[in-house]
Design a protein around this motif. Structure first.
Motif, short mmCIF file in Angstrom:
data_model
loop_
_atom_site.label_atom_id
_atom_site.label_comp_id
_atom_site.label_asym_id
_atom_site.label_seq_id
_atom_site.Cartn_x
_atom_site.Cartn_y
_atom_site.Cartn_z
N GLY A 12 0.83 -1.18 0.06
CA GLY A 12 0.06 -0.08 0.05
C GLY A 12 0.75 1.28 0.16
N THR A 13 2.15 1.12 0.50
CA THR A 13 2.83 2.29 0.30
C THR A 13 4.21 2.11 -0.50
OG1 THR A 13 4.18 1.53 2.27
CG2 THR A 13 2.21 3.03 2.63
N THR A 14 4.66 0.89 -0.64
CA THR A 14 6.16 0.74 -1.41
C THR A 14 5.52 -0.36 -2.46
OG1 THR A 14 7.25 1.17 0.59
CG2 THR A 14 8.42 -0.13 -1.45
N PRO A 15 5.51 0.02 -3.70
CA PRO A 15 5.19 -0.80 -4.67
C PRO A 15 6.31 -1.91 -4.95
CG PRO A 15 5.97 1.08 -5.90
CD PRO A 15 5.85 1.29 -4.18
N SER A 26 1.04 -2.78 -6.88
CA SER A 26 0.63 -2.03 -5.57
C SER A 26 -0.62 -2.41 -5.24
CB SER A 26 0.64 -0.46 -5.90
OG SER A 26 1.87 0.00 -6.59
N ARG A 27 -0.86 -2.29 -3.94
CA ARG A 27 -2.07 -2.33 -3.29
C ARG A 27 -2.78 -0.83 -3.21
NH1 ARG A 27 -4.24 -6.27 -0.30
NH2 ARG A 27 -2.04 -6.83 0.32
N VAL A 28 -3.83 -0.67 -4.07
CA VAL A 28 -4.45 0.59 -4.28
C VAL A 28 -5.78 0.66 -3.46
CG1 VAL A 28 -5.64 2.07 -5.92
CG2 VAL A 28 -3.59 0.67 -6.76
N THR A 29 -5.89 1.68 -2.67
CA THR A 29 -7.07 1.68 -1.80
C THR A 29 -7.83 3.28 -1.97
OG1 THR A 29 -5.58 2.83 -0.19
CG2 THR A 29 -5.82 0.62 0.10
N ASP A 30 -7.31 4.01 -2.83
CA ASP A 30 -7.79 5.34 -3.20
C ASP A 30 -8.89 5.25 -4.34
OD1 ASP A 30 -5.82 4.97 -5.11
OD2 ASP A 30 -4.92 6.96 -4.57
N GLN A 31 -9.25 4.24 -4.87
CA GLN A 31 -10.23 4.21 -5.82
C GLN A 31 -11.43 3.32 -5.57
OE1 GLN A 31 -7.97 2.87 -9.35
NE2 GLN A 31 -6.56 4.18 -9.44
N ARG A 32 -12.13 3.31 -6.34
CA ARG A 32 -13.68 2.52 -6.02
C ARG A 32 -13.39 0.99 -5.92
NH1 ARG A 32 -18.27 2.15 -10.65
NH2 ARG A 32 -16.63 0.64 -11.29
N THR A 538 3.29 14.78 13.99
CA THR A 538 3.14 13.33 14.17
C THR A 538 4.37 12.35 13.74
OG1 THR A 538 1.66 12.85 12.30
CG2 THR A 538 0.62 13.57 14.30
N GLY A 539 4.97 12.99 12.64
CA GLY A 539 5.97 11.97 11.64
C GLY A 539 5.22 11.15 10.85
N ALA A 540 3.94 11.28 10.56
CA ALA A 540 3.27 10.17 9.86
C ALA A 540 3.77 10.59 8.52
CB ALA A 540 1.73 10.51 10.01
N GLY A 541 3.85 9.45 7.44
CA GLY A 541 4.32 9.57 6.27
C GLY A 541 2.86 10.20 5.19
N LEU A 542 3.33 11.05 4.39
CA LEU A 542 2.28 11.79 3.53
C LEU A 542 2.57 11.66 2.11
CD1 LEU A 542 2.04 15.16 5.95
CD2 LEU A 542 0.50 13.14 5.83
N ARG A 543 1.41 11.82 1.31
CA ARG A 543 1.22 11.80 -0.06
C ARG A 543 2.24 10.62 -0.70
NH1 ARG A 543 -0.42 17.06 -1.76
NH2 ARG A 543 -1.14 17.81 0.00
#
Length: 575
Positions: A12-15, A26-32, A538-543
């Protein structure tokens, strides 16, 4: 499953990909339709998802990853993914059914059967075509034709005794004719190549219990992002990501080059990947990929800074450094010939994109902008030109560039130093721009080229201004009214700004503070991976969560810290 060491990555983060491939999984979670997808990272692809991989009809497959092989598993069903060359993928199914749920989403997409064991996907949305061959097992093909295109298409392969294998070839007008290879041999060769890469570019930390897993992740992100020469790319080139940021931007590549200093040829190659596209005026493009070059914007001229750092570490062959002299000269002169809009001789950014800090508050009131970081970069660029000229026997030119450096630093201090801080100005009116962006601290990279009082005051302002969070330096301080937690360059922590700032502090006589900032940032990477940027509080990864310049900065910090410790005395190392 391969017996090679597993990589601790989340699809989900690293292809999953490999050096030399334009495929990624990749695990895609931002699509229908969420799930695990085979994707293309070609530069002209309007739609990247080729097919969703379904094991026994489910999207919930787990993943085990090595550098050479991805294994998806659900219950007793397993599917191995092995990549070969720029556009071939092997999918090996054991003990169940693997379905390719084709992403036929564009107006003219079609999926059809060529013969009993072969299908073709005309993927107009990806600007590519795919040929799919099956060997072993039994197949089932279901498709819906709406009169113009396939609105749905799915190919299922069920393995019975032994394994069934699917071979997918990406092509333009003609299917590749190369021979098929044993997937196990391909996986072993990819693993061996990655292991060699990791030993070379992560040697200082990949065996260290504290940093080993993060070093291996950073090494994988950089290695897997390499694509071969072809199309508009004239040499092996490192994409910024195989998630979404699938280009080579013309300052990102400098950080990737610096991380490859142990292989001077590879470092030079990453620098030249962009210089290959310098135009007749000396300008570098905003970015390049295998299919296009973007020239509406540029990126900041950090090339002199990065080249000088490589030279200092023995990471650039003298021949390559000499060959970069003329391109670097033309790039430097372009700023003074084509980006100066008045009679003050000071170049401008036409947009925040030109600075690399796209939406920093420095540009919130409009453009064009004269920003102090730009003159600092150009001063280091002329200093590097002087260094190369001296080393190649052009002493008069070396003296000329030294004078240019001194003049640029004087202009920076006379025009942009207010007595307690550096400021940016509106190009047309000269008005001081109201901004608390970290961008104004970048002149610290000049180190002892700045007057001591200017350096010391700037460092104090950095310490007192609320920029330094537990995770690194925020690009806009969290107490600023313009701060945004996920605001791109209006708050989040970035690898390039952190490296530039740490280098500036070290050059300005504050190695203690530089070490502290690097320690915070490295811990953030260890916790959140190689994200494009990080939430400052928070140190969370973004984008984009798998960026090569983040990985490269991390690797550079690890190697430079190891060098400093090696040079320190036994007592200092123990302290």
């Amino acid at each position: 499953m391969s017996t090679s060491p597993l990589l601790d990555i989340d699809l989900g983060t690293t292809p999953f990909s490999r050096r030399g491939s334009y495929f990624a999984v990749s695990r895609v979670t931002d699509q229908r339709d969420h799930g695990v997808f085979l994707r293309t990272v070609r530069g002209d692809a309007r739609h990247r998802e080729i097919a969703r991989l379904l094991l026994d009809g489910t999207t919930e497959a787990n993943a085990l990853t090595t550098a050479g092989q991805l294994t998806l598993h659900h219950g007793s069903t397993r599917a191995d993914v092995i990549l070969d060359g720029p556009g071939r993928a092997y999918l090996r199914v054991r003990g169940g059914t693997l379905a390719l749920d084709f992403r036929a989403t564009s107006q003219y997409d079609s999926v059809f059967q060529e013969d009993d064991a072969t299908w073709r996907f005309i993927d107009s949305g990806a600007n590519r075509n795919y040929r799919i061959r099956a060997a072993g097992g039994t197949s089932r093909f279901d498709a819906r034709w709406d009169g113009i295109r396939n609105s749905e298409a799915c190919l299922s392969i069920t393995a019975h005794d032994g394994a069934a294998t699917i071979v997918i070839d990406e092509y333009g007008s003609a299917v590749p004719t190369g021979p098929l290879h044993d997937p196990d041999d391909l996986a072993a060769a990819a693993q061996a190549d990655f292991d060699a890469w990791c030993r070379t570019h992560g040697d200082d930390g990949h065996r260290d219990p504290e940093t080993g897993a993060t070093v291996r992740l950073a090494a994988f992100v950089t290695w897997a992002a390499l694509v071969p020469p072809g199309g508009l790319l004239r040499r092996e080139s490192m994409l910024m990501s195989k998630n979404r940021m699938t280009n080579i931007w013309s300052w990102d590549h400098c950080f990737n080059a610096m991380a490859l200093w142990r292989d001077p040829q590879a470092a030079a190659g990453q620098l030249l990947a962009v210089f290959d596209h310098q135009d007749e005026h000396g300008c570098l493009p905003d970015y390049v990929n295998d299919a296009g070059v973007e020239r509406n914007f540029v990126k900041p001229p950090i090339h002199g800074w990065s080249i000088a750092r490589l030279i200092a570490r023995g990471g650039l062959d003298p021949h390559d450094a000499a060959a970069l002299y003329e391109p670097l000269r033309r790039w430097t002169e372009w700023w003074f010939r084509h980006r100066v809009y008045g009679d003050d001789g000071i170049p401008s950014y036409n947009h925040g994109n030109d600075s690399g800090w796209d939406n920093a508050t420095t540009f919130a009131a409009g453009v064009p902008v004269q920003s102090p970081d730009l003159l600092a970069y150009l001063a280091l660029q002329t200093q590097t030109l002087s260094l190369i000229a001296r080393r190649t026997g052009r002493h008069d030119e070396s003296a000329h560039w030294n004078r240019r450096t001194d003049a640029t630093v004087r202009t920076l201090c006379d025009r942009f130093w207010t007595g307690d801080r550096f400021v940016a100005r509106d190009t047309l009116t000269g008005r001081v721009i109201d901004s608390r962006s970290l961008l104004a601290f970048i002149p610290l990279i000049l180190g002892d080229l700045l007057p001591p009082a200017v350096r010391d005051t700037t460092v104090r302002r950095l310490l007192d201004g609320g920029y330094l969070t537990p995770h690194g330096p925020a690009t806009e301080p969290p107490d600023s009214p313009r701060y945004e937690a996920d605001g791109y360059w209006r708050g989040p922590i970035w690898a390039p700004s952190t490296m530039l700032l740490a280098d500036g502090l070290r050059r300005s006589g504050r190695p203690d503070l530089a070490d502290d900032i690097e320690t915070r940032f490295m811990a953030t990477c260890a916790g959140a991976g190689m994200a494009e940027n990080f939430d400052a509080t928070t140190g969370a990864g973004l984008r984009d969560r798998s960026m090569t310049w983040t990985a490269s900065v991390y690797l550079s910090m690890v190697s430079e810290r190891a060098e400093r410790r090696a040079l320190a005395g036994p007592c200092e190392r123990a302290s």
